[in-house]
Motif scaffolding. Structure first.
Motif, mmCIF file in Angstrom:
data_model
loop_
_atom_site.group_PDB
_atom_site.id
_atom_site.type_symbol
_atom_site.label_atom_id
_atom_site.label_comp_id
_atom_site.label_asym_id
_atom_site.label_seq_id
_atom_site.Cartn_x
_atom_site.Cartn_y
_atom_site.Cartn_z
ATOM 1 N N ARG A 84 -51.762 -24.787 -60.469
ATOM 2 C CA ARG A 84 -51.965 -24.783 -59.014
ATOM 3 C C ARG A 84 -52.250 -23.373 -58.489
ATOM 4 N NH1 ARG A 84 -52.559 -29.088 -55.739
ATOM 5 N NH2 ARG A 84 -51.156 -30.788 -56.195
ATOM 6 N N PHE A 85 -51.721 -22.389 -59.199
ATOM 7 C CA PHE A 85 -51.830 -21.003 -58.736
ATOM 8 C C PHE A 85 -52.922 -20.238 -59.495
ATOM 9 C CE2 PHE A 85 -47.696 -22.488 -57.505
ATOM 10 C CZ PHE A 85 -47.425 -21.852 -56.298
ATOM 11 N N SER A 99 -55.096 -18.079 -57.419
ATOM 12 C CA SER A 99 -54.415 -17.332 -56.357
ATOM 13 C C SER A 99 -54.437 -15.835 -56.619
ATOM 14 C CB SER A 99 -52.958 -17.791 -56.234
ATOM 15 O OG SER A 99 -52.923 -19.156 -55.922
ATOM 16 N N ARG A 133 -51.327 -10.734 -53.210
ATOM 17 C CA ARG A 133 -51.137 -11.253 -51.855
ATOM 18 C C ARG A 133 -49.951 -12.217 -51.823
ATOM 19 N NH1 ARG A 133 -53.924 -12.945 -46.781
ATOM 20 N NH2 ARG A 133 -52.747 -14.777 -46.124
ATOM 21 N N ASP A 153 -50.364 -16.926 -43.640
ATOM 22 C CA ASP A 153 -50.778 -18.161 -42.975
ATOM 23 C C ASP A 153 -49.587 -19.107 -42.852
ATOM 24 O OD1 ASP A 153 -53.442 -17.288 -42.824
ATOM 25 O OD2 ASP A 153 -53.831 -17.972 -44.865
ATOM 26 N N HIS A 172 -50.964 -24.730 -47.394
ATOM 27 C CA HIS A 172 -50.876 -25.792 -48.397
ATOM 28 C C HIS A 172 -51.713 -27.019 -48.047
ATOM 29 C CE1 HIS A 172 -47.182 -23.280 -48.733
ATOM 30 N NE2 HIS A 172 -47.481 -23.332 -50.013
HETATM 31 C C1 HEM Z 1 -40.271 -23.827 -51.005
HETATM 32 C C2 HEM Z 1 -41.527 -24.101 -51.125
HETATM 33 C C3 HEM Z 1 -42.689 -23.174 -50.832
HETATM 34 C C4 HEM Z 1 -42.774 -22.066 -50.042
HETATM 35 C C5 HEM Z 1 -41.680 -21.422 -49.187
HETATM 36 C C6 HEM Z 1 -44.125 -21.568 -50.146
HETATM 37 C C7 HEM Z 1 -44.593 -20.441 -49.495
HETATM 38 C C8 HEM Z 1 -45.831 -19.898 -49.669
HETATM 39 C C9 HEM Z 1 -46.295 -18.684 -49.058
HETATM 40 C C10 HEM Z 1 -45.504 -17.822 -48.110
HETATM 41 C C11 HEM Z 1 -47.551 -18.460 -49.484
HETATM 42 C C12 HEM Z 1 -48.477 -17.292 -49.093
HETATM 43 C C13 HEM Z 1 -49.334 -17.699 -47.896
HETATM 44 C C14 HEM Z 1 -50.438 -16.700 -47.611
HETATM 45 O O1 HEM Z 1 -51.015 -16.146 -48.546
HETATM 46 O O2 HEM Z 1 -50.735 -16.473 -46.414
HETATM 47 C C15 HEM Z 1 -47.887 -19.546 -50.381
HETATM 48 C C16 HEM Z 1 -49.076 -19.667 -51.064
HETATM 49 C C17 HEM Z 1 -49.342 -20.630 -51.977
HETATM 50 N N1 HEM Z 1 -48.575 -21.716 -52.280
HETATM 51 FE FE1 HEM Z 1 -46.738 -22.117 -51.567
HETATM 52 N N2 HEM Z 1 -44.826 -22.382 -50.972
HETATM 53 C C18 HEM Z 1 -43.991 -23.363 -51.425
HETATM 54 C C19 HEM Z 1 -44.297 -24.397 -52.282
HETATM 55 C C20 HEM Z 1 -45.482 -24.531 -52.933
HETATM 56 C C21 HEM Z 1 -45.779 -25.575 -53.895
HETATM 57 C C22 HEM Z 1 -44.813 -26.700 -54.284
HETATM 58 C C23 HEM Z 1 -47.032 -25.352 -54.352
HETATM 59 C C24 HEM Z 1 -47.841 -26.109 -55.369
HETATM 60 C C25 HEM Z 1 -47.320 -26.762 -56.375
HETATM 61 C C26 HEM Z 1 -47.533 -24.168 -53.669
HETATM 62 C C27 HEM Z 1 -48.768 -23.607 -53.858
HETATM 63 C C28 HEM Z 1 -49.203 -22.445 -53.259
HETATM 64 C C29 HEM Z 1 -50.443 -21.792 -53.606
HETATM 65 C C30 HEM Z 1 -51.467 -22.265 -54.656
HETATM 66 C C31 HEM Z 1 -50.534 -20.660 -52.805
HETATM 67 C C32 HEM Z 1 -51.632 -19.598 -52.805
HETATM 68 C C33 HEM Z 1 -52.737 -20.006 -51.911
HETATM 69 C C34 HEM Z 1 -53.886 -19.032 -52.017
HETATM 70 O O3 HEM Z 1 -53.938 -18.229 -52.955
HETATM 71 O O4 HEM Z 1 -54.761 -19.073 -51.141
HETATM 72 N N3 HEM Z 1 -46.564 -23.716 -52.813
HETATM 73 N N4 HEM Z 1 -46.830 -20.403 -50.457
#
Ligand code: HEM
Length: 156
Positions: free
Chosen positions: A72-73, A76, A80, A102, A108
Motif C-alpha cells: 500500500r505504501f 509513498s 513526507r 492532508d 486515504h
Molecule cells: C491509525 C491509522 C492511520 C493513521 C493515523 C494514518 C495517518 C496518516 C498520515 C498522517 C498520513 C500522511 C498524510 C499526508 O501526507 O498529508 C498518511 C498517509 C498514508 N496512509 Fe495512513 N494512516 C492510518 C492508516 C492507514 C492504513 C490502514 C493504510 C493502508 C493500509 C494507510 C495508508 C496510507 C498511505 C499509502 C499514505 C501515503 C499517501 C501518499 O503517499 O500520498 N494509512 N496516513
C-alpha cells in the motif's frame, strides 16, 4: 507472521538513515515546545518530540516489514510520511505542533482500506510503541484517539 524481506525495505532504511542525520542537524518547529504540552499531557507521556520521532521511525520500519500492508505504501514518499505522521501524532496528543498534512479523509480516499489492513497498521503501531518503550497507558490513550479516526481513514 511477518516476512523478512519486504519489497521496499532498502528504500525505507536508506531514507531513515538520511533522515536520522538530518534530524540531528535540523530543529523543526515541533522540536521546540513553547509552553504547551503540559507535563501530564499525552504528548509528554509519549516521550515528547523525541519519543514521537522514535515511535514514527519504528512505525515506518514495522510497516516496511509487514506484508499485509507494505504494498500500500510502495509509491509513498517516506520522508513526507515521516514528517506528517510525527506532526499528526504530536497534534492529536495535544503537543505543541500544527498538523500540516492532508485530512485523514482526503489522504486515504479511494484506497478502499479494509478492516484487516486497518488493524494491521494499528498492530504495527503497537509494535513500534513497544520497541520505543512507550508506557502501555500512553499507548492506549493514543490508540483510543486514533480509533476515533477509523471511519475517516476507511471511508465508511
Ligand atoms: C491509525 C491509522 C492511520 C493513521 C493515523 C494514518 C495517518 C496518516 C498520515 C498522517 C498520513 C500522511 C498524510 C499526508 O501526507 O498529508 C498518511 C498517509 C498514508 N496512509 Fe495512513 N494512516 C492510518 C492508516 C492507514 C492504513 C490502514 C493504510 C493502508 C493500509 C494507510 C495508508 C496510507 C498511505 C499509502 C499514505 C501515503 C499517501 C501518499 O503517499 O500520498 N494509512 N496516513
Amino acid at each position: 507472521m511477518k516476512a523478512k524481506e519486504p519489497l521496499n525495505i532498502m528504500t525505507a532504511k536508506a531514507t531513515l538513515t538520511a533522515l536520522a542525520l538530518a534530524t540531528v542537524l535540523t530543529l523543526s518547529a515541533c522540536a521546540m515546545p513553547q509552553g504547551s504540552g503540559a507535563p501530564s499531557s499525552l504528548y509528554q507521556a509519549l516521550g515528547a518530540q523525541q519519543g514521537i520521532e522514535q515511535i514514527a521511525d519504528n512505525f515506518i520500519m514495522e510497516i516496511a516489514y509487514d506484508p499485509r500492508v507494505f504494498d500500500r505504501f510502495a509509491d509513498s514518499n517516506v520522508e513526507r510520511f515521516r514528517e506528517k505522521i510525527i506532526e499528526h501524532f504530536c497534534f492529536i496528543a495535544d503537543g505543541p505542533c500544527e498538523y500540516t498534512g492532508d485530512s485523514m479523509v482526503l489522504t486515504h480516499r479511494g484506497m478502499d482500506i479494509n478492516s484487516a489492513e486497518f488493524n494491521a497498521v494499528v498492530e504495527d503501531l503497537i509494535d513500534a510503541m513497544d520497541k520505543a518503550g512507550t508506557p502501555v497507558s500512553a499507548q492506549n490513550r493514543l490508540l483510543e484517539r486514533l480509533a476515533a479516526l477509523r471511519p475517516e481513514i476507511m471511508g465508511i
